[in-house]
Design a protein around this motif. Structure first.
Motif, PDB file in Angstrom:
ATOM      1  N   LEU A  30      45.347  29.225  41.742  1.00 33.75           N
ATOM      2  CA  LEU A  30      45.475  30.146  42.882  1.00 33.75           C
ATOM      3  C   LEU A  30      45.879  29.454  44.186  1.00 33.75           C
ATOM      4  O   LEU A  30      46.418  30.109  45.089  1.00 33.75           O
ATOM      5  N   THR A  31      45.642  28.153  44.269  1.00 33.54           N
ATOM      6  CA  THR A  31      45.897  27.464  45.550  1.00 33.54           C
ATOM      7  C   THR A  31      47.306  27.728  46.098  1.00 33.54           C
ATOM      8  O   THR A  31      47.435  28.139  47.254  1.00 33.54           O
ATOM      9  N   PRO A  32      48.366  27.573  45.309  1.00 29.77           N
ATOM     10  CA  PRO A  32      49.696  27.846  45.875  1.00 29.77           C
ATOM     11  C   PRO A  32      49.912  29.314  46.267  1.00 29.77           C
ATOM     12  O   PRO A  32      50.796  29.616  47.049  1.00 29.77           O
ATOM     13  N   HIS A  33      49.076  30.227  45.715  1.00 30.40           N
ATOM     14  CA  HIS A  33      49.264  31.664  46.021  1.00 30.40           C
ATOM     15  C   HIS A  33      48.338  32.122  47.145  1.00 30.40           C
ATOM     16  O   HIS A  33      48.388  33.293  47.539  1.00 30.40           O
ATOM     17  N   LEU A  34      47.520  31.199  47.628  1.00 30.28           N
ATOM     18  CA  LEU A  34      46.411  31.585  48.502  1.00 30.28           C
ATOM     19  C   LEU A  34      46.833  32.478  49.667  1.00 30.28           C
ATOM     20  O   LEU A  34      46.243  33.525  49.921  1.00 30.28           O
ATOM     21  N   LYS A  35      47.913  32.069  50.359  1.00 32.64           N
ATOM     22  CA  LYS A  35      48.270  32.847  51.555  1.00 32.64           C
ATOM     23  C   LYS A  35      48.841  34.232  51.211  1.00 32.64           C
ATOM     24  O   LYS A  35      48.911  35.101  52.067  1.00 32.64           O
ATOM     25  N   ASN A  36      49.210  34.439  49.957  1.00 31.12           N
ATOM     26  CA  ASN A  36      49.714  35.765  49.562  1.00 31.12           C
ATOM     27  C   ASN A  36      48.609  36.698  49.074  1.00 31.12           C
ATOM     28  O   ASN A  36      48.843  37.872  48.808  1.00 31.12           O
ATOM     29  N   LEU A  37      47.416  36.156  48.924  1.00 29.40           N
ATOM     30  CA  LEU A  37      46.301  37.007  48.469  1.00 29.40           C
ATOM     31  C   LEU A  37      45.794  37.863  49.628  1.00 29.40           C
ATOM     32  O   LEU A  37      45.967  37.507  50.802  1.00 29.40           O
ATOM     33  N   SER A  38      45.168  38.995  49.297  1.00 32.38           N
ATOM     34  CA  SER A  38      44.584  39.839  50.337  1.00 32.38           C
ATOM     35  C   SER A  38      43.471  39.065  51.048  1.00 32.38           C
ATOM     36  O   SER A  38      42.953  38.079  50.510  1.00 32.38           O
ATOM     37  N   GLU A  39      43.098  39.595  52.214  1.00 27.73           N
ATOM     38  CA  GLU A  39      42.076  38.903  53.011  1.00 27.73           C
ATOM     39  C   GLU A  39      40.766  38.789  52.227  1.00 27.73           C
ATOM     40  O   GLU A  39      40.135  37.733  52.193  1.00 27.73           O
TER      41      GLU A  39
END
Ligand code: HAM
Length: 420
Positions: free
Chosen positions: A182-191
């Motif tokens: 998930l780390t590379p996707h972190l900023k695309n995840l909801s708050e």
């Protein structure tokens, strides 16, 4: 007028037969499996739930009804029963008296969630806990009991989902693998999911946000990282379910909202109640007792939401309860006979008949209307010439047949009606 608190519901007399019926089915099936009822207090020390359910869960962090009482103790209205049952078991050393304790409950629970159809702030659960064995047969038994109860209530639109969360060590290893993914996707995840990344990473699988769901589609799954022993246990659970003819699906993304689970978890969903579709959920919690400061003792259980189940029954029209009726309505022909009528009703009621009579000084016509409203099987007329002859008149409401009965023969009336 003061109204009921948002998210709470009155259960009115026209609904109560459905509740009684469900409770009867629950007790009956639980007792067939030799589970004994346990009742615990409505409130407990807050730390019981905080430690048991987990600080990072939605229940503990957002939904508990917690307050400081007059002796400065932080107490919480129970949001679930498992922690309370494990506390009671340890407190009373039930495990010393019996190797395996099989317990069930029917009780109100409290969670300050956003109310909607099937979601309330005071709701009711029935559930079971089998504490004292790690035998996967008991994991399967929970699913069988829950499923059998729902089927006995006539429900058909059901989906059983099962998963295994394995043991804490493999889960911790897996969490690192998930974190890496998930780390590379972190900023695309909801708050919300970004927060959960820190506090409760598995719950990201539960996110309703479309983009989160897309990211989670390719996430590595816990079931692929379970140790052999956990896989073997899971296999046994599946075999028993197959044998018990319980249709089930394996859902590797089924993570439950409480932290105490190990090995098997499950939910039974209904297709007929809208978005709050989980009728019940449960699983194994081998570390909970120790977590609460008790002896290390394995356990497994489930709980089901009664309001949701009754909603499903209503939508599937699955409960066909008989129309309610009373045995006898006593119609008083003369106002002066109020006491005599009451005394007569008392004799009949004390002989196990369901009897009603007028308390509002109503006319004979109005009393007859009431008798019909209550679906009285018989009407007993007291008054007039017959009464002067020491007689009453019994009318069978189904065929209209009437019969004079001497008051001395009241037992005839009773046996006639009871004998039906
Ligand atoms: P839970 O999934 O939190 O599990 O709740 C079980 C069931 O209670 C849900 O499936 C749902 O039907 C009902 N429920 C939960 N919250 C609400 C609400 N706000 N309004 C109406 N119904 C609701 C537990 O409580 C665990 N203690 C189950 C368990 C027992 N696990 C092991 N042993």
């Amino acid at each position: 007028m003061i109204k009921a608190i948002t998210g709470t519901k009155d259960i009115l007399p026209d609904q109560i037969a459905r509740w009684h019926y469900l409770e009867m089915i629950v007790s009956y099936i639980m007792e067939c499996f030799n589970y004994k009822e346990i009742r615990t207090p409505v409130f407990e020390e807050t730390s019981l739930f905080a430690r048991g359910i987990g600080e990072a869960t939605d229940i503990v962090s957002k939904e508990m009804y917690t307050f400081i009482d007059r002796s400065e103790t932080s107490v919480t209205l129970k949001p679930e029963m498992t922690a309370s049952v494990v506390r009671a078991l340890n407190e009373h050393s039930l495990d010393k008296k019996q190797g395996l304790n099989k317990l069930y409950y029917i009780s109100p629970m409290f969670r300050q969630e956003r109310p909607q159809a099937g979601r309330y702030r005071q709701f009711h659960q029935f559930g079971a806990e089998a504490i004292g064995s790690d035998n996967p047969a008991l994991d399967a038994e929970m699913i069988v009991i829950a499923y059998d109860i729902l089927k006995s209530l006539g429900l058909n639109d059901l989906t059983v989902k099962i998963n295994s969360l394995g043991v804490p060590v493999s889960r911790e290893n897996y969490k690192n693998i998930l974190r890496e993914y998930l780390t590379p996707h972190l900023k695309n995840l909801s708050e919300d999911s970004q927060k959960r990344f820190e506090t409760n990473i598995l719950r990201i699988f539960d996110s309703k946000a479309e983009n989160d769901q897309k990211i989670m589609e390719d996430a590595p799954l816990l079931i692929e990282h379970l140790d052999d022993n956990s896989l073997e246990n899971f296999e046994k659970v599946k075999q028993i379910l197959l044998h018990a003819q319980i249709p089930f699906e394996i859902d590797p993304k089924l993570v439950r909202g409480l932290d105490y689970y190990t090995h098997t978890t499950f939910e039974i969903l209904s297709g007929s109640v809208g978005s709050q579709s989980a009728l019940c959920g449960g699983g194994r919690y081998d570390g909970l007792s120790e977590q609460l400061g008790g002896t290390a003792i394995p356990g497994v259980g489930f709980a089901a939401g009664i309001e949701r189940i009754l909603l499903a029954c209503e939508n599937e029209k699955s409960l066909d309860l008989p129309t309610e009726s009373i045995d006898l309505y006593l119609v008083r022909l003369d106002k002066e006979l109020q006491n005599a009528a009451y005394n007569l009703s008392l004799i009949l009621r004390r002989n196990d008949l369901v009897v009603e009579l007028d308390y509002l000084q109503r006319s004979v016509k109005a009393q007859m209307r009431e008798a019909n409203k209550f679906n009285a099987k018989y009407v007993l007329f007291i008054g007039g010439e017959e009464y002067e002859r020491n007689e009453v008149v019994l009318k069978n409401m189904s065929d209209g047949e009437q019969q004079n009965i001497n008051l001395e023969d009241l037992s005839t009336i009773i046996s006639k009606i009871i004998g039906e």
